[in-house]
Design a protein around this motif. Structure first.
Motif: not given
Length: 445
Positions: A264-267, A309-312, A348-349
């Motif tokens: 799970l990333l922080d964008d 991440a939140g964005g594509q 996944l976004s």
């Protein structure tokens, strides 16, 4: 003398004391967050200060309780209750206690079984999506309400997912919210208490990342001056296994569920503005986070490795925010992924207010897939212009409110992932299956 008389008369008035404060009530939750083989973390929120704890029953029928946790105004009456000393693969029933009164009961969670070296991993389902907009008329923009179809949350809970992965924009800060860190908690308090949300919060486990709207203003980046306060607020309201790294704050973490790792990333925290010139040092995630991701992927023994991440991330046709505008950082990672032959990777976004499955072919490597799932309850848009995207998998573009599931099943060496999208009423829109074999790199020559 007249003033003295008035003063004496005032002193003789009967003193009326306020009634004792009413007992704290359940505001939101309980919500199970991170669960391992031998422990669990449960989040809860009250509407006033109280002492909270869990009473839970072990499989042998014995009743136990956790340590008491003070829910205070400093943390918006939220708390995280640790349940420790558990056993793998067991079912635990519990109830939430506020000051010796049960405020929620007949709840349960399951610890992860110790399956490694013993059996094939169990089948399980992860529910996912993004963009949960809850209307509040006095702070919303004028006109037609942007949020709606809250009944989708009931149907999401009916899936009974083992875990839910929230992909950002899990709430929407308004102009009246993000001007001060004193105001931002009010948005969380309002939205998290939505009655339609509670059953979902009480179902399965929950993990989250953020995107712009639950980090700060629209399209916000690392320049947001209250980003540290926003991070602390995020920690108050979610129960992830970790947040960032020592010396590197953020919401990025890893969740391991059976034979699947979710990275799970922080964008947002380290993001350069989208309009910054696309030079070699322009970053969406930042070097430290990308170094962590690469090492974590190489260390992973999971069948599937889901990078969220939140964005594509791989959509080259995206005309809005996305990793395609950070050319060097993205190319470096995708080249590295090809060179290292890491198997089982999927992206996944959320964010886009549409859902779609995309496929990026690679020379001498397996194709990369990305599932974008959005929105839950926020507004939608006309998606006709998106249909010409050469990366779009046929019949997967959705322009209505929806949610998605990832279901994993099969023996360890032949696992499959069933990807599905559902409308607000729980009706299936589309389904695709990806096999572990399809996401396996060719042998090194």
């Amino acid at each position: 003398m007249r003033n003295l008389t008035i003063g004496l008369a005032f002193l003789t008035l009967p003193l009326t004391l306020p009634n004792a404060a009413a007992a704290a009530q359940l505001q939101a939750g309980p919500m199970v967050g991170s669960v391992s083989m031998r422990s669990a973390m449960v989040w809860v929120q009250a509407d006033a200060a109280t002492q909270a704890w869990l009473e839970y029953r072990t499989p042998d029928g014995k009743l136990h309780q956790t340590a008491k946790t003070s829910l205070t105004a400093a943390h918006h009456f939220t708390g995280h209750l640790a349940v420790t000393g558990l056993e793998p693969g067991q079912h635990y029933e519990y109830r939430m206690m506020f000051d010796n009164k049960a405020v929620a009961d007949k709840l349960s969670f399951n610890t992860q079984p110790l399956w490694q070296w013993r059996a094939d991993p169990p089948a399980f389902t992860a529910l996912t999506g993004s963009c949960l907009y809850i209307n509040e008329a006095q702070y919303d923009r004028p006109g037609t309400p942007y949020g709606g179809h809250y009944e989708i949350l009931k149907n999401m809970a009916a899936v009974k997912p083992d875990l839910t992965v929230w992909l950002g924009d899990n709430l929407y800060f308004r102009e009246a919210d993000y001007g001060s860190p004193l105001d931002m908690p009010l948005r969380y308090q309002h939205d998290r208490a939505l009655p339609e949300l509670q059953k979902l919060l009480q179902t399965g486990q929950h993990y989250a990342i953020w995107d712009d709207h639950d980090y700060g203003p629209n399209d916000s980046d690392k320049s947001f001056i209250f980003k540290q306060e926003s991070l602390e607020l995020f920690k108050d309201y979610w129960a992830n296994p970790s947040y960032g790294l020592p010396g590197t704050p953020g919401v990025f973490t890893k969740v391991s569920y059976y034979d699947v790792d979710f990275f799970l990333l922080d964008d947002r925290y380290y993001r350069d503005n989208q309009n910054m010139p696309d030079t070699a040092d322009k970053a969406m995630f930042g070097k430290v986070q990308m170094d962590w991701l690469k090492n974590a992927l190489l260390s992973s023994t999971a069948s599937f490795k889901i990078i969220a991440a939140g964005g594509q991330m791989i959509n080259d046709e995206n005309k809005y925010e996305g990793w395609q505008s950070y050319t060097t950082e993205r190319k470096d990672f995708l080249d590295w992924l090809t060179q290292t032959h890491v198997n089982g990777v999927m992206f996944l976004s959320g964010d886009r207010h549409q859902s779609e499955l995309m496929r990026m072919p690679r020379a001498d490597a397996y194709p990369l897939y990305e599932l974008t799932c959005s929105p839950f309850t926020s507004g939608t848009h006309n998606v006709d212009s998106e249909r010409s995207n050469p990366e779009l998998v046929d019949d997967t573009l959705v322009g209505e409110r929806n949610y998605c599931t990832l279901s994993f099943s099969g023996p360890l060496k032949a696992r499959v992932m069933d990807v599905k999208s559902f409308d607000v009423n729980g009706k299936q829109i589309w389904a695709k299956q990806l096999t572990l074999q399809e996401l396996t790199a060719k042998p090194v020559r």
